[in-house]
Scaffold this active site. Structure first.
Site, short mmCIF file in Angstrom:
data_model
loop_
_atom_site.label_atom_id
_atom_site.label_comp_id
_atom_site.label_asym_id
_atom_site.label_seq_id
_atom_site.Cartn_x
_atom_site.Cartn_y
_atom_site.Cartn_z
N LYS A 131 0.84 -1.19 0.00
CA LYS A 131 0.00 0.00 0.00
C LYS A 131 0.87 1.25 0.00
O LYS A 131 2.06 1.12 0.30
CB LYS A 131 -0.94 0.02 1.21
CG LYS A 131 -0.31 -0.44 2.51
CD LYS A 131 0.10 0.55 3.47
CE LYS A 131 1.32 1.22 3.60
NZ LYS A 131 1.93 1.78 4.62
N HIS A 161 0.89 -5.20 6.63
CA HIS A 161 1.71 -6.06 7.49
C HIS A 161 1.24 -6.06 8.94
O HIS A 161 1.56 -6.97 9.70
CB HIS A 161 3.20 -5.72 7.37
CG HIS A 161 3.64 -4.49 8.08
ND1 HIS A 161 3.46 -3.23 7.59
CD2 HIS A 161 4.26 -4.33 9.28
CE1 HIS A 161 3.96 -2.35 8.43
NE2 HIS A 161 4.45 -2.98 9.47
N LYS A 165 0.94 -9.29 12.32
CA LYS A 165 1.61 -9.24 13.64
C LYS A 165 0.90 -10.20 14.60
O LYS A 165 -0.32 -10.29 14.61
CB LYS A 165 1.59 -7.81 14.19
CG LYS A 165 2.49 -6.87 13.39
CD LYS A 165 2.55 -5.49 14.00
CE LYS A 165 3.28 -4.53 13.08
NZ LYS A 165 4.61 -4.16 13.53
N ASP A 218 -0.72 6.61 4.46
CA ASP A 218 0.35 5.68 4.82
C ASP A 218 -0.05 4.76 5.98
O ASP A 218 0.33 3.59 6.02
CB ASP A 218 1.60 6.50 5.21
CG ASP A 218 2.84 5.64 5.40
OD1 ASP A 218 3.04 4.72 4.60
OD2 ASP A 218 3.61 5.90 6.36
N HIS A 223 -3.43 0.37 8.14
CA HIS A 223 -3.10 -0.27 9.43
C HIS A 223 -4.13 0.07 10.52
O HIS A 223 -4.65 -0.82 11.19
CB HIS A 223 -1.73 0.16 9.92
CG HIS A 223 -0.61 -0.09 8.96
ND1 HIS A 223 -0.60 -1.15 8.10
CD2 HIS A 223 0.54 0.59 8.70
CE1 HIS A 223 0.51 -1.13 7.37
NE2 HIS A 223 1.21 -0.07 7.72
C1 BG6 Z 1 4.58 1.19 6.99
C2 BG6 Z 1 4.60 2.67 6.74
O1 BG6 Z 1 3.47 0.60 6.38
O2 BG6 Z 1 4.53 0.94 8.39
C3 BG6 Z 1 5.76 3.33 7.45
O3 BG6 Z 1 4.68 2.92 5.35
C4 BG6 Z 1 5.77 2.96 8.91
O4 BG6 Z 1 5.72 4.75 7.31
C5 BG6 Z 1 5.66 1.46 9.09
O5 BG6 Z 1 7.00 3.43 9.45
C6 BG6 Z 1 5.50 1.09 10.54
O6 BG6 Z 1 5.54 -0.32 10.66
P1 BG6 Z 1 6.04 -1.00 12.01
O7 BG6 Z 1 5.79 -2.46 11.80
O8 BG6 Z 1 7.50 -0.66 12.14
O9 BG6 Z 1 5.22 -0.38 13.09
#
Ligand code: BG6
Length: 468
Positions: A131, A161, A165, A218, A223
């Site tokens: 994304k 992602h 988790k 983002d 998320h």
């Molecule tokens: C990504 C974003 O999807 O997730 C980033 O594009 C962000 O900007 C990251 O830093 C955070 O992922 P995590 O797993 O480190 O919390």
């Protein structure tokens, strides 16, 4: 299966995301003896095989993988995907499983799909897309229309992602494998829910990418919205991927339209993180550029259904905040009639706290009697976490890559979920696009602009302090 049977064609193989998350996950899978080949396509960072392999070895220098051995499974090509004359060195054997893994800027999605058209359709192909897919709703739907000319929906794996988790998955286990929470899980007992994803990092080497995207696209459209769905969804009839996705999408469809009045956007100024001076956002993008791109969002979401009517979901995320953490806090209502003399002063301290990072834990906050006074109570935390009993826990990207290789779409986002999430944020994106109003400023190393505090204060609530 021999290792020839599964091939990942990795587009964006030398990008920031590739270096931070995807290659380490691929290397983990090799360590776990999963067999597959990778055909990696990169752009300007690596012009030759040697510079790519040096870059990759350096990227994985702290990783336990035996680099020399598994590099034999990785083939590299430097390509310009925007060159219309480009012919991709791809040969799809009918018997093999092929994964196109796309970790590129969204503006390259259409040209890439045009290049792939030569090889498709092919029944054993899957496409995994990072994304954001699109920049706003109409653009996203147009990319989707292009995708559907080449792939059926069951071949399209939209990655988020956060869904991979472990603690995020454990939300489902906790909610749907136990009966004790279900009776309280509604507007009658829950006052509100907070979901925070805070980062101390800035935009690192992603200035150009990030400045076109901002925090709403983002982090929120994907998320945060997915975390909200897992907390708010109804019990699915089974663990069947479609049963789970059906329930997630129902939450999205029930979201009250997002209005700008309930959204605070911020942009960081220079400040200090853990005692170290860090530059402001405008100093991190190309010199002289002005920008209204938000690096912080706080918002209030509401769900129009019987379970959640009247329960606000406060979501926030930001770069260069005071601490790195991701937490979901379910705040229960106070007892209707407090009989302990100091309890009213505390407000309600019945909370369920899912902590996703930096460490993974689940805690329940309750009251107990104080040592010295049986008429007084104090809040204490019970930890439901049992990390010592858990085996090794694959990282989110590793789990998702493996699922894509196996063809399990449960932890990927279905087209209707993804388009509903776009539909929800789109009016606010449009309003910002038409306005000159800048985001609120906040100092790096704080919890964002004061307007974010006011968003809750106007409803007589406060943000949880994840350090408390
Ligand atoms: C990504 C974003 O999807 O997730 C980033 O594009 C962000 O900007 C990251 O830093 C955070 O992922 P995590 O797993 O480190 O919390």
């Amino acid at each position: 299966m021999s290792h020839q049977d599964r091939v990942i064609y990795f587009f964006g193989a030398t990008g920031d995301l590739a270096g931070h998350k995807i290659w380490p996950a691929i290397a983990n899978l090799f360590v776990r003896q999963e067999s597959f080949r990778v055909v990696a396509f990169g752009g300007k960072q690596a012009q030759s095989d040697d510079s790519f392999y040096d870059w990759l070895k350096n990227t994985l220098k702290d990783h336990p993988v035996q680099t020399e051995q598994w590099l034999e499974q990785v083939e590299f090509h430097s390509v310009d995907l925007l060159d219309p004359a480009l012919e991709l060195p791809i040969q799809l054997d009918a018997a093999d499983i092929h994964i196109f893994y796309v970790a590129l800027s969204t503006h390259i999605y259409r040209p890439l799909l045009e290049r792939l058209r030569t090889f498709l359709p092919h029944p054993k192909c899957r496409i995994v897309l990072e994304k954001p897919i699109g920049t706003q709703l109409d653009d996203a739907l147009d990319i989707q229309a292009h995708l559907r000319q080449l792939f059926s929906e069951d071949q399209i794996y939209r990655i988020d992602h956060y869904l991979g988790k472990w603690t995020v998955q454990n939300v489902l286990a906790l909610r749907f494998a136990n009966s004790i929470f279900e009776h309280q899980w509604n507007q009658k007992y829950i006052d509100h829910i907070q979901i925070s994803i805070a980062e101390t990092l800035g935009i690192e080497n992603r200035a150009v990418f990030y400045d076109n995207i901002g925090a709403l696209r983002d982090m929120v459209q994907n998320h945060l919205v997915q975390l909200l769905c897992l907390i708010a969804m109804e019990p699915p009839a089974s663990l069947n991927p479609e049963a789970i996705r059906d329930e997630r999408v129902k939450v999205l469809r029930a979201l009250k339209p997002l209005v700008n009045h309930n959204v605070v956007r911020g942009q960081y100024l220079a400040g200090h993180i853990k005692g170290e001076a860090v530059p402001g956002y405008l100093e991190s993008i190309p010199k002289g550029k002005s920008s209204n791109t938000e690096t912080f969002i706080a918002l209030k979401a509401e769900i129009n259904n019987w379970r959640w009517a009247g329960v606000p979901f406060y979501l926030r995320t930001g770069k260069r905040l005071a601490t790195k953490c991701c937490e979901i806090v379910v705040q229960f209502k106070s007892v209707p009639h407090p009989i302990f003399k100091n309890q009213a002063a505390f407000g309600s301290h019945n909370r369920l706290i899912f902590r996703l990072q930096p460490e993974e834990s689940i805690k329940i906050e309750i009251f107990e009697q104080t040592n010295d006074n049986r008429r007084s109570v104090r809040p204490i935390q019970l930890s439901l976490d049992a990390p010592n009993f858990r085996g090794p826990n694959p990282d989110a990207y590793e789990r998702l890559l493996l699922d894509a290789l196996k063809g399990d779409p449960t932890l990927f986002v279905r087209e209707d979920e993804w388009s509903e999430a776009w539909r929800w944020v789109d009016p606010v994106l449009r309003e910002w696009g038409e306005s000159e109003a800048p985001p609120y400023a906040y100092q790096a190393g704080t919890w964002g602009p004061t307007e974010s505090i006011n968003l809750l204060a106007r409803e007589r609530r406060t943000w949880e302090d994840p350090n408390a």
